[in-house]
Motif scaffolding. Structure first.
Motif, PDB file in Angstrom:
ATOM      1  N   LEU A 186       0.833  -1.206   0.000  1.00  0.00           N
ATOM      2  CA  LEU A 186       0.000   0.000   0.000  1.00  0.00           C
ATOM      3  C   LEU A 186       0.868   1.256   0.000  1.00  0.00           C
ATOM      4  O   LEU A 186       0.572   2.228  -0.703  1.00  0.00           O
ATOM      5  CB  LEU A 186      -0.924  -0.011   1.217  1.00  0.00           C
ATOM      6  CG  LEU A 186      -1.882   1.180   1.350  1.00  0.00           C
ATOM      7  CD1 LEU A 186      -2.832   1.229   0.156  1.00  0.00           C
ATOM      8  CD2 LEU A 186      -2.679   1.091   2.647  1.00  0.00           C
ATOM      9  N   THR A 187       1.945   1.237   0.782  1.00  0.00           N
ATOM     10  CA  THR A 187       2.842   2.393   0.841  1.00  0.00           C
ATOM     11  C   THR A 187       3.470   2.664  -0.517  1.00  0.00           C
ATOM     12  O   THR A 187       3.520   3.816  -0.981  1.00  0.00           O
ATOM     13  CB  THR A 187       3.945   2.160   1.896  1.00  0.00           C
ATOM     14  OG1 THR A 187       3.354   1.914   3.165  1.00  0.00           O
ATOM     15  CG2 THR A 187       4.859   3.372   1.997  1.00  0.00           C
ATOM     16  N   ALA A 189       2.279   1.695  -3.424  1.00  0.00           N
ATOM     17  CA  ALA A 189       1.227   2.062  -4.374  1.00  0.00           C
ATOM     18  C   ALA A 189       0.844   3.531  -4.243  1.00  0.00           C
ATOM     19  O   ALA A 189       0.729   4.252  -5.254  1.00  0.00           O
ATOM     20  CB  ALA A 189       0.001   1.176  -4.146  1.00  0.00           C
ATOM     21  N   VAL A 190       0.662   3.993  -3.011  1.00  0.00           N
ATOM     22  CA  VAL A 190       0.319   5.405  -2.794  1.00  0.00           C
ATOM     23  C   VAL A 190       1.461   6.299  -3.254  1.00  0.00           C
ATOM     24  O   VAL A 190       1.240   7.348  -3.872  1.00  0.00           O
ATOM     25  CB  VAL A 190      -0.004   5.654  -1.303  1.00  0.00           C
ATOM     26  CG1 VAL A 190      -0.166   7.147  -1.029  1.00  0.00           C
ATOM     27  CG2 VAL A 190      -1.273   4.910  -0.898  1.00  0.00           C
ATOM     28  N   LEU A 193       1.492   6.504  -7.109  1.00  0.00           N
ATOM     29  CA  LEU A 193       0.392   7.361  -7.573  1.00  0.00           C
ATOM     30  C   LEU A 193       0.701   8.830  -7.329  1.00  0.00           C
ATOM     31  O   LEU A 193       0.472   9.686  -8.199  1.00  0.00           O
ATOM     32  CB  LEU A 193      -0.911   6.969  -6.864  1.00  0.00           C
ATOM     33  CG  LEU A 193      -1.522   5.623  -7.253  1.00  0.00           C
ATOM     34  CD1 LEU A 193      -2.725   5.306  -6.370  1.00  0.00           C
ATOM     35  CD2 LEU A 193      -1.946   5.619  -8.721  1.00  0.00           C
ATOM     36  N   ALA A 194       1.243   9.143  -6.146  1.00  0.00           N
ATOM     37  CA  ALA A 194       1.542  10.531  -5.809  1.00  0.00           C
ATOM     38  C   ALA A 194       2.647  11.099  -6.691  1.00  0.00           C
ATOM     39  O   ALA A 194       2.548  12.238  -7.180  1.00  0.00           O
ATOM     40  CB  ALA A 194       1.943  10.631  -4.334  1.00  0.00           C
ATOM     41  N   THR A 198       0.202  13.167  -9.799  1.00  0.00           N
ATOM     42  CA  THR A 198      -0.288  14.354  -9.082  1.00  0.00           C
ATOM     43  C   THR A 198       0.661  15.532  -9.295  1.00  0.00           C
ATOM     44  O   THR A 198       1.840  15.354  -9.606  1.00  0.00           O
ATOM     45  CB  THR A 198      -0.410  14.095  -7.566  1.00  0.00           C
ATOM     46  OG1 THR A 198       0.902  13.936  -6.998  1.00  0.00           O
ATOM     47  CG2 THR A 198      -1.248  12.863  -7.275  1.00  0.00           C
TER      48      THR A 198
END
Length: 330
Positions: A186-187, A189-190, A193-194, A198
């Motif tokens: 999860l870390t 993946a986030v 994405l960031a 973004t």
């Protein structure tokens, strides 16, 4: 007036051709992927059960906290910074979580531990962005400050916690997958994405590439760069909580090698120490290389001093390869 010939200036093409897939630059750029493949083959030859799901799960579970720290370190380095305090934050959060979980409850203790990581990361950000102290010096100083503080206030005491609810975070499973592995995935993946999708991620790259150019383009440089230290502090604290949960204990002397290992992972993966370049998939490669290498060392019962020599040599070679790529590109 005699006729004259106008000579047109020669056309010039300033476009720099991208290196081909089999050019020396590309080979050096993706060299660690080749190293990873070689290590996997070697580990399988040495230990035939290496690729079995059970063994891979053990390896990932063991290195998940360090991988979480490395994600935060990657963001800091891409933004042109450096964070030597992650080990101290890691130990501080681990101590808080282990010491308070039986006193005030597991959830409040974890919340306080993670909050401490955010606050300590914000102190780093203040030193780098507001006081304008070199990131290396700032985080070297705060590392000593944080470590000394937690050891002083706890009198160097180790706090054990056998609470099953607390240990579930580090040893439990969800849908058959260890919680620590889920947190690691999860870390990453986030983070991916960031960084890739973004404006925050684009700003991090811009600041690392040229702080002044980023400022002139309207980016809030101090805010964005400072936030990478806060994120790094939070993730270091999260890793500390995971490790305390795995071991059922927390102490201020934990995490002595966390900062150097995290930096090694980022560098081995190919993220440039000068900032402005890097990818989290590279950090994942660096983590895999270090984890498999340690697994091989363990299988062969290699002396710990020899392990340090090999790891140091790999880090130096990785940095040398990065510098060679940059010289060829220039």
């Amino acid at each position: 007036m005699s006729g004259s010939k106008t000579i047109a200036p020669e056309a010039t093409d300033h476009t720099v051709a991208k290196p081909g897939w089999f050019s020396p630059e590309r080979i050096l750029e993706y060299s660690m992927l080749g190293v990873l493949i070689v290590l996997i083959i070697a580990a399988t030859a040495i230990y035939p059960g290496f690729l079995e799901p059970g063994n891979l799960q053990i390896v990932l579970t063991q290195y998940a906290p360090l991988g979480v720290v490395a994600v935060g370190m990657t963001l800091v380095i891409i933004a042109g910074g450096f964070d030597l305090s992650v080990g101290a934050i890691f130990a501080t959060a681990a101590t808080i979580a282990a010491a308070l979980s039986t006193e005030i409850g597991v959830t409040p203790a974890i919340f306080l531990a993670l909050s401490a990581g955010v606050v300590l990361g914000a102190i780093n950000a203040f030193g780098v962005t507001v006081l304008k102290v070199n990131p290396f010096i700032t985080t070297l100083g705060t590392s000593s400050l944080y470590s000394g503080g937690v050891l002083f206030f706890t009198n160097s005491t180790a706090f054990s916690d056998t609470n099953e609810d607390f240990q579930w975070l580090g040893t439990g499973t969800l849908l058959g997958i260890p919680i620590t592995i889920l947190v690691l995935v999860l870390t990453f993946a986030v983070g991916v994405l960031a960084l890739n999708f973004t404006s925050f991620g684009r700003s991090i790259y811009a600041i690392g590439g040229s702080r002044e150019a980023a400022r002139l383009s309207g980016i809030h440089v101090n805010l964005i760069q400072g936030s990478t230290y806060v994120i790094s502090g939070f993730l270091a604290a999260l890793a500390g909580v995971l490790t305390a949960s795995q071991q059922g204990a927390g102490q201020g002397s934990m995490g002595a090698s966390v900062a150097l290992d995290a930096i090694a992972i980022v560098v081995i993966g190919g993220t440039s120490l000068v900032g402005g370049e890097g990818k989290l998939w590279r950090t994942a490669v660096g983590l895999s290389v270090l984890a498999i290498l340690d697994n091989i060392f363990y299988s062969l019962a290699v002396d710990s001093n020899a392990q340090l020599i090999v790891k140091g040599a790999i880090v130096i070679l990785a940095v040398a390869a990065d510098q060679l790529v940059k010289r060829r590109q220039r």
